[in-house]
Design a protein around this motif. Structure first.
Motif, short mmCIF file in Angstrom:
data_model
loop_
_atom_site.label_atom_id
_atom_site.label_comp_id
_atom_site.label_asym_id
_atom_site.label_seq_id
_atom_site.Cartn_x
_atom_site.Cartn_y
_atom_site.Cartn_z
N LEU A 46 42.88 30.47 40.21
CA LEU A 46 42.15 30.44 41.48
C LEU A 46 42.78 29.46 42.47
N ALA A 101 40.86 31.62 55.75
CA ALA A 101 39.85 32.42 55.05
C ALA A 101 40.13 32.43 53.54
N ARG A 145 39.07 29.18 52.05
CA ARG A 145 37.61 29.09 51.93
C ARG A 145 37.10 29.90 50.75
N SER A 146 37.64 31.12 50.59
CA SER A 146 37.10 31.91 49.49
C SER A 146 37.57 31.37 48.14
N SER A 181 35.34 28.38 47.34
CA SER A 181 34.01 28.85 46.94
C SER A 181 34.05 29.41 45.52
N GLU A 182 35.08 30.20 45.24
CA GLU A 182 35.16 30.85 43.94
C GLU A 182 35.40 29.83 42.82
N LEU A 185 32.06 28.20 42.12
CA LEU A 185 31.19 29.18 41.45
C LEU A 185 31.60 29.37 39.99
N SER A 186 32.91 29.40 39.77
CA SER A 186 33.40 29.59 38.41
C SER A 186 33.04 28.40 37.54
N THR A 220 23.91 28.97 37.73
CA THR A 220 24.89 29.71 38.53
C THR A 220 24.22 30.33 39.75
N ARG A 221 23.03 30.88 39.55
CA ARG A 221 22.32 31.47 40.70
C ARG A 221 21.96 30.40 41.72
N VAL A 268 25.05 29.80 43.63
CA VAL A 268 25.23 30.92 44.56
C VAL A 268 24.39 30.66 45.81
N GLU A 294 25.86 27.80 47.81
CA GLU A 294 27.07 28.22 48.51
C GLU A 294 26.72 28.99 49.77
N ALA A 295 25.74 29.88 49.65
CA ALA A 295 25.33 30.67 50.81
C ALA A 295 24.69 29.77 51.86
N ALA A 320 29.29 27.26 53.27
CA ALA A 320 30.07 27.70 54.44
C ALA A 320 30.29 26.55 55.42
N PRO A 351 29.19 34.56 48.11
CA PRO A 351 28.19 33.85 48.90
C PRO A 351 28.90 32.87 49.82
N GLY A 352 28.34 32.65 50.99
CA GLY A 352 28.95 31.67 51.90
C GLY A 352 29.99 32.31 52.79
N THR A 353 31.02 32.91 52.21
CA THR A 353 32.07 33.49 53.04
C THR A 353 31.74 34.92 53.44
N GLU A 364 32.86 37.45 52.19
CA GLU A 364 34.01 38.32 51.93
C GLU A 364 33.85 38.97 50.56
N ARG A 393 40.57 39.12 39.31
CA ARG A 393 40.89 37.91 38.54
C ARG A 393 39.90 37.68 37.41
N PHE A 414 28.97 36.20 37.90
CA PHE A 414 28.45 36.04 39.27
C PHE A 414 28.95 37.13 40.21
#
Lengths: 243, 219
Positions: free
Chosen positions: A140, A150, A153-154, A157-158, A161-162, A173-174, A177, A180-181, A185, B99-101, B103, B109, B131
């Motif tokens: 990642l 972008a 950022r992703s 975030s990932e 989350l991982s 995890t939820r 999530v 993050e939402a 951002a 979430p967040g982005t 996208e 992966r 997730f």
């Protein structure tokens, strides 16, 4: 504690009144536009129609539309075929709008929840992660020469989350999530700065190494530093957009 | 019912759950292959082709979801797509957004995608928190689908770890055994101190489950 409780109760049972109705109409429509329920280009009902549908005075509906126009979420044209139309925000605008609407207190408040949740995840994940899972995390990480914001950022975030998923807790995890939402951002706004990206890459690396070594203290510390640094930059940006 | 469950009975129970999943993934594989061989495929034509059979299979309440996930670029109208039904209502997923982005999450992966892509074989991932699709603690079974030597995606199905616990724990308890994944980690155990996801620390006798990267370990 008693004082706090009675004060909170007083706020709950205070009369709602008519004030703030326009703000509520505005918020409801803004949410619908931001979430895409009301699509870009869609024509909104006229002021009297809107007022009737929402059960508010026409002047209240008008006030809400004025505010939405000021935020660039609605465009009004005159003449034949005129009216108020939905203007979908650019994703960048949306985040900055949210930041601009936030007080310093709220910013710190949200950041604290985010920090506690994410550092806790890193600590627990370090105790439970095995080598092949660490390899997945390594994938990642993105090279420093990538300048696509972008993507940064992703990836950021990932990664978090991982790490949350590595706690093996679906509820945790939820929660991440949701964090993050809700706040992620905003915390990722500074990733448009090359210097900040460099520091982020270093901390990502540290976090993954700490997880690989099963070092809960270092994993925690790395996330803590990351959130603290993000918040430091975000406070500057906040100051600039609020001024 | 007077007979106590033996470790072998536990193995049978595991095979009775996962065996039909493997059969279903093979069925989806041939459906998908036939569709791609017939010409260009769109999100709509893929969904239409798979929906009746998948929903029929997903009447099994021991599954939380299943379907087919495309390899990037094989559809004419979308790069990433999850032809996937899940939850009690078997809601259709389609896209998975970060979430967040907001996208699309690049699921290529994820171990459930990457492992079958690398090995070309049936894969069983988990227990892990997913997730991308369910937001639940699951075991995911996936199988790669090839058309003309190119992987067009993976067929898959999710089982909640909680479902496995409900289904298997009574038997495992009687047998004093532990269901273990291919990495030697406990999935469900007679030992209440052995948490799901923890590695087995002591060497034990293992009975492998047929055609699956799972074993039942004796205590």
């Amino acid at each position: 504690m008693r004082v706090m409780t009675s004060r909170a109760r007083a706020a709950i049972f205070a009369p709602i009144g008519d004030e703030g109705r326009a703000a509520r109409v505005e918020n409801r429509l803004a949410e619908a536009i931001r979430s895409g329920v009301l699509a870009h280009g869609e024509r909104l009902p006229s002021e009297p129609e809107l007022a009737q549908m929402l059960g508010v005075a026409t002047v209240t509906a008008r006030e809400a539309l004025v505010a939405l126009r000021a935020k660039g979420l609605v465009v009004t044209t005159r003449g034949r075929g005129g009216g108020s139309f939905v203007r979908a925000p650019e994703s960048g605008d949306l985040v900055e709008d949210r930041l601009a609407a936030m007080s310093r207190v709220e910013l710190r408040d949200r950041a604290t929840v985010y920090l506690v949740v994410l550092t806790g995840c890193a600590e627990i994940a370090a105790e439970r992660t095995d080598p092949d899972e660490v390899e997945d995390l390594r994938d990642l990480l993105i090279p420093l020469n990538v300048s696509d914001v972008a993507r940064w950022r992703s990836a950021d975030s990932e990664l978090y989350l991982s790490v949350a998923a590595l706690t093996q807790s679906a509820r945790m995890t939820r929660e991440v999530v949701r964090q993050e939402a809700d706040f992620g951002a905003l915390l990722r706004i500074p990733l448009n700065e090359p210097g900040f990206r460099e520091a982020t890459a270093t901390r990502h690396q540290e976090l993954v190494e700490a997880l690989a070594a099963g070092d809960a203290v270092r994993a925690r510390e790395s996330v803590r530093e990351h959130v603290a640094h993000s918040l430091e930059r975000l406070a500057e940006i906040h100051e600039a957009v609020r001024r | 019912m007077t007979k106590t469950m033996t470790p072998i009975d536990c193995v049978t129970q595991v095979e009775q759950h996962f065996g039909p999943i493997v059969t279903e993934l093979e069925r989806v594989r041939s459906e998908v292959a036939a569709l791609f061989e017939a010409g260009p495929v769109t999100t709509a034509s893929l969904r239409e082709r798979l929906e009746p059979g998948s929903l029929e299979f997903l009447r099994n309440p021991n599954l939380i979801g299943g379907g087919f996930v495309v390899a990037p670029g094989v559809l004419t109208d979308r790069r990433l797509y999850l032809v996937w039904w899940q939850g009690e209502e078997r809601d259709f997923l389609g896209d998975a957004d970060a979430p967040g982005t907001g996208e699309a999450i690049d699921y290529t992966r994820q171990p459930w995608y990457r492992t079958p892509e690398r090995t070309g074989e049936l894969t069983l991932v988990g227990p892990y928190v997913d997730f991308v699709c369910t937001d639940e603690y699951v075991m995911t079974t996936t199988m790669p689908v090839y058309v003309g030597g190119r992987m067009v995606g993976v067929a898959g199905a999710d089982t909640l770890v909680e479902t496995l616990e409900t289904m298997l724990l009574p038997g495992l308890r009687e047998a004093g055994a532990t269901l273990v994944n291919g990495h030697g980690k406990a999935i469900v155990s007679a030992d209440p101190q052995l948490a799901t996801g923890s590695p087995l620390t002591t060497a034990r006798d293992m009975i492998p489950c047929r055609g699956l990267p799972l074993s039942v370990a004796l205590s």
